[in-house]
Each structure stands twice: as structure tokens, then as C-alpha cells.
Design an enzyme around this catalytic site. Structure first.
Site: not given
Ligand code: BGC
Length: 556
Positions: A227
Site C-alpha cells: 500500500d
Molecule cells: C490506499 C489504497 C490506494 C493507494 C493509492 C492508499 O492510501 O489505502 O487503497 O490504492 O493509497 O492511492
């Protein structure tokens, strides 16, 4: 050159560079070796591709905003979820996106979780099947997915460090199960690890999770992506089997070099990760050739409406007050600004810049035609708290045969990075319902929200409740069709609506003490808990009415 030949030609710096992103949305390209860059973008209930304008300012490209995951699972229709996946895959293809970052398949442990609208269910089987169907749909269009957030990301509060403390049976049967179903059935190209710790170890460094279970037990052969910013120690995450750190991190290369020099990781381990990454990159490049570069915006809007129609759930309908009958009703009062500016999605990384947004009021006026007079009163402001013009709304309700009150969770209530404070509607929304219900005995409430709402303070005062979820860009016309009986409602809730927050199984243990969130309720999540302990609920898992009646018989 095949992957092995490329790896032989790569120097240490090049290999290490490949293990982290180039920027927020791309992998590193190495022109000397013919390694191109791959583009990833958020979603997943529509494409959220970020661009930069001539002045260097970021913007989001327009795309079709479909109903969010909690709405999609209220359809219980995997075929429909697959079709939505196909449409989103086509939009990715047209916008040069190789991987969409979703679906999210975390279990709804508590109705407070701010991202519940992005998740499918409290039930692992349903969540798993929905995810598999979505992945299948997207990937049939030669675009990859990223199943997220692996695992036990069940609250937004403290998400960057909270340690989800879960016994092994509960972990496997409840929290890992939807991932397992989706991985085994639909083979996502990538899996995204969660921010939080699981049983003491960050998911990004959790070898038990990423290697032993995901790869060895379930046979996952794609890549694990972090993530965004979830990696704390790049070497440890590499050892746990995390191939791609996202986004670009300046300290990543240094960390890996030091670990190599110290013998904490070996060149062989780096090569293994690079090999998987190259496989993934070239698979994506090959897939580009098979993509259709355009899509039909109006057909996707039509599909978004089909999905919204199947998701919208009729929770209550006393005396068959709905559908609105033009033979009986001469005037209706439509109350609430959400009738004009509907809440179609939640906030955060999944936010889609919708191609267009149907307004419920427009379609209501159209369907009412000349037979029914419609008086609209906004009654409250949209994006901030506060009542505005309630007296006028009450007058309208008093002078009509029916009042349709639009309420819901406005901006700042459901989103990423925070949890809800309460599962009730805001005080002013509840006030509006109660005051209008005092003025008109035939009050219908339309609730636009992404997850369960405690309605106990007002539900007894109104005749009908239509729960629309966050139903995407066609929500407005779908809601009107349901209200007027152009379509028969058929959504069934995929999460229990409790009588109150205090009744929910994680109450008292959620959100933990800042370090640990102990999942003391074990497997007693959602309906498993309410059924086992014979607890009253507002609406049980699976509830949803229609405009006809059914009799069940000869069940096998
Ligand atoms: C989120 C993800 C997301 C990623 C990219 C993270 O903060 O938890 O779900 O895909 O950011 O934006």
C-alpha cells in the site's frame, strides 16, 4: 531477450531501482534493457487516473462512477459485478492504465470503518465471490487488478500502525477467506498489502502472510505491491516476498544496498523479486496489444444505472405506500438537498471524477409529469452541517399527500483515513426526518450512505425507507425509477443493520488502544454474532423488500 537474459545484463543498481516505483503511479523503466514502465491507477468503482495540466496542477480524468462495493454486493449478482469489471477494464484500456488498484475485500468488522463503502460484506464467502467476479471482469479486458488490503485492514483509525491481534481460526475463516477465494478463483495480477500490523508484524514484512499463505498455500504467482507508503524496512519486506514498493521511496535503494552488504539479503533474493516483476511487466506490455482503446460512455452509464437499480434496497414499505401511485397522489413534497446533489460515492483514493451525475429531482419531475405536482425544498445545506429552510419544507410536506425526504452521509462522514464517529445520521438530518414526519403521515425516507445506519430514532415515524447506498453516477435516475415503480427494488443488504452501535460485536474492543486492536469477538462477526446470541437487529443480513410478495416453500 527473455527475463533471464535481462537479469544477467542488469547491474545491482538497476535491479534495486526496479523494486520501488518511479513516481506515484508508475514502475521504473530501464531503456538500456528494454524494460518499459507500467501504469497503475486507483479505483475501483470506476477509474481514478490522475493527470497533470500545463501548469503542473494535478487533476483527475473523467470516468464512469459505478456503485461502490457495498452497493454492488447488495445486488448479490456476480454476473453483474463481472460486467461492471469489464466496463472498468475497458476504461483503463482506453486511458492507458495497466492495473487498477482494487477490489478491496476487507471484512466489515465494525460498521464504523470509514472505508466500509469500499468493501463488499461482513460475510467472507460473499466478499470473496464478488471480488473474484470483479477481477475476472477487469482482467478479461487485459488489464490487471490489485486485490487489497491484505490483510485485516478493518479500521481506518490508526491504520498505519495498529496491530490487528487475531486468533488463527478467525484469521483464516473470516479475514483471509475472501482473499483466498479471489486469489484461487480469479488470479489477480497483483495483491496489495495493508498498512497495519497483523499479529505483531507489519503486513508489508509479514512472511507468514505474503509468502507462506498467499504464495505457497494459495499458489499466487503475481506480484505483491505495498500500500502507498506501507513499507518500513525495504529489506524485511523483500524477504517477506513483497516485490514492488509504491510509490517511489528515496530511502529504499540505500536500505537494500546496506542489507546486501551486511548479508541480510542475498543477490539471489533480489533476483527472485526482479524475475517476478519482469514477468509482470512483460505480461502487462503484451496485454496492451489486446486492449480496445475506446469505450462507449453512454453504454457504461446505462450499465451504472442497471447496477444501481439492482443495488437499491427497499428496507420498509408500510401499507405498500411505494411505488408512488399517480391515481392516489396529486402532490408530493421532495425534501432535502441530496435530491439535487446526490451522494454517489465516498471519499479518498477511490473518488471518481464522474462523467455525469443524474439528479434524482430531475427524474422525479419527469416521471411525475403532468399527473403529480412536485414541490422541492432543500431543507439543509449540502456539504456543511446546518439546516436551511426547514419551515418551508414543513409547509410543503403539510400541503402534500406524500413527503419524500432525501437524507444521507454527506462529505466528511465516510472516507479513507478516518472512521465514522457514529452510525446514526447527523443530528440535523434526523431532525429533518422527524419534523417532516410530524407534518405528513405519508413520509418516505431515501437514505444515501455507503454502510449500515442506525435508524432507530426515526424509523417508527415513517412509512417507507429506500436505502440507495452510494449508487454511482446513475443513482439519481435509478432512485426515481424505484420510487415510481418503473423498476421493482431487489437489493438485499450484505451487512447487518444493527439496532445501535452498542449492539455490534466489536463494540468495546474497536478501535484498540493505539497499539493493538484485539479481535476478541473471534469468528462472531456480523450475522454470525447476532444469530448465535439471538440479538435483535434493525434489519438482518439479506433483508430487502420488493413491490411484490413471495412465499418460500419446499426448501432443500
Ligand atoms: C490506499 C489504497 C490506494 C493507494 C493509492 C492508499 O492510501 O489505502 O487503497 O490504492 O493509497 O492511492
Amino acid at each position: 531477450m527473455n527475463c533471464e537474459e535481462i537479469i544477467k545484463k542488469m547491474n545491482r543498481d538497476e535491479k534495486i531501482a526496479l523494486l520501488t516505483g518511479k513516481d506515484s503511479w508508475h514502475t521504473v523503466s530501464l531503456d538500456r534493457l528494454g524494460i518499459p514502465s507500467i501504469a497503475v491507477s486507483d479505483g475501483p468503482h470506476g477509474l481514478r487516473k490522475i493527470g497533470t495540466d500545463a501548469n503542473g496542477k494535478e487533476f483527475t480524468y473523467k470516468a464512469t462512477c459505478f456503485p461502490t462495493a457495498s452497493a454492488m454486493s447488495a445486488t448479490w449478482n456476480t454476473e453483474l459485478v463481472r460486467k461492471v469489471g469489464e466496463a472498468i477494464g475497458e476504461e483503463c484500456g482506453a486511458m492507458d492504465v495497466d492495473v487498477i488498484l482494487g477490489p478491496g475485500t476487507n471484512i466489515k468488522r465494525t460498521p464504523l470503518c470509514g472505508r466500509n463503502f469500499e468493501y463488499f460484506s461482513e460475510d467472507p464467502y460473499l466478499a470473496g465471490e464478488m471480488s473474484a467476479a470483479f477481477i475476472d471482469g477487469v482482467q478479461s479486458r487485459n488489464v490487471g487488478t490489485s486485490l487489497k488490503h491484505f490483510a485485516a485492514n478493518n479500521q481506518e483509525y490508526d491504520r498505519f500502525q495498529i496491530n490487528a491481534d487475531i486468533d488463527i481460526r478467525t484469521l483464516r475463516e473470516i479475514y483471509l477467506k475472501p482473499f483466498e477465494i479471489a486469489v484461487r478463483k480469479a488470479k489477480p495480477w497483483t495483491v496489495m498489502c495493508a498498512y497495519n500490523r497483523l499479529n505483531g508484524i507489519y503486513c508489508s514484512e509479514n512472511k507468514f502472510l505474503l509468502n507462506d499463505i498467499l504464495r505457497e498455500e494459495w499458489g499466487f504467482d503475481g506480484i505483491v505491491v505495498s500500500d502507498w507508503g506501507a513499507v518500513h524496512d525495504r529489506a524485511k519486506s523483500l524477504l517477506a516476498s513483497l516485490e514492488l514498493e509504491m510509490p517511489f521511496s528515496a530511502k529504499s535503494a540505500d536500505n537494500l544496498k546496506k542489507a546486501l552488504d551486511a548479508g541480510v539479503i542475498t543477490e539471489n533474493e533480489i533476483d527472485n523479486a526482479v524475475r517476478k516483476l519482469l514477468d509482470f511487466i512483460f505480461k502487462a506490455i503484451e496485454s496492451r496489444k489486446k486492449r480496445t482503446k475506446s469505450y462507449d460512455t453512454s453504454e457504461h452509464h446505462r450499465l451504472a444505472k442497471e447496477a444501481a437499480l439492482e443495488a437499491i434496497t427497499l428496507l420498509k414499505n408500510d401499507e405498500g405506500i411505494l411505488p408512488i401511485n399517480s391515481k392516489k397522489v396529486r402532490k408530493i413534497a421532495v425534501i432535502g438537498r441530496l435530491a439535487q446533489e446526490p451522494a454517489i460515492q465516498g471519499e479518498g483514493s477511490s473518488h471518481v471524477e464522474a462523467n455525469l451525475t443524474d439528479k434524482p429531482l430531475d427524474k422525479i419531475l419527469e416521471l411525475a409529469g403532468n399527473d403529480i405536482e412536485v414541490e422541492y425544498q432543500p431543507a439543509y445545506h449540502t456539504w456543511d452541517t446546518g439546516i436551511g429552510g426547514l419551515n418551508k419544507a414543513m409547509d410543503a410536506a403539510m400541503n402534500s399527500q406524500m413527503a419524500v425526504v432525501f437524507v444521507g452521509n454527506r462529505r466528511g462522514v465516510e472516507g479513507e483515513g478516518f472512521d465514522r464517529q457514529s452510525i446514526r445520521l447527523s443530528r440535523e438530518m434526523e431532525d429533518v426526518i422527524l419534523r417532516i414526519a410530524e407534518c405528513n403521515p405519508n413520509t418516505v425516507v431515501v437514505v444515501q450512505a455507503g454502510s449500515a445506519i442506525d435508524m432507530s430514532s426515526w424509523i417508527g415515524r415513517v412509512k417507507a425507507v429506500v436505502f440507495t447506498w452510494f449508487a454511482g453516477q446513475a443513482a439519481g435516475s435509478a432512485i426515481a425509477d424505484i420510487l415510481f415503480g418503473v423498476s421493482n427494488p431487489c437489493g438485499k443488504i450484505a451487512e447487518t443493520f444493527p439496532c445501535s452501535l452498542e449492539d455490534t460485536p466489536a463494540y468495546g474492543t474497536y478501535p484498540g488502544n493505539g497499539y493493538v486492536s484485539r479481535y476478541a469477538e473471534g469468528i462472531m462477526v456480523g450475522y454470525r454474532y447476532y444469530d448465535t446470541y439471538k440479538k435483535d437487529v434493525l434489519f438482518p443480513f439479506g433483508h430487502g423488500l420488493s413491490y411484490t410478495s413471495f412465499e418460500y416453500g419446499d426448501l432443500k
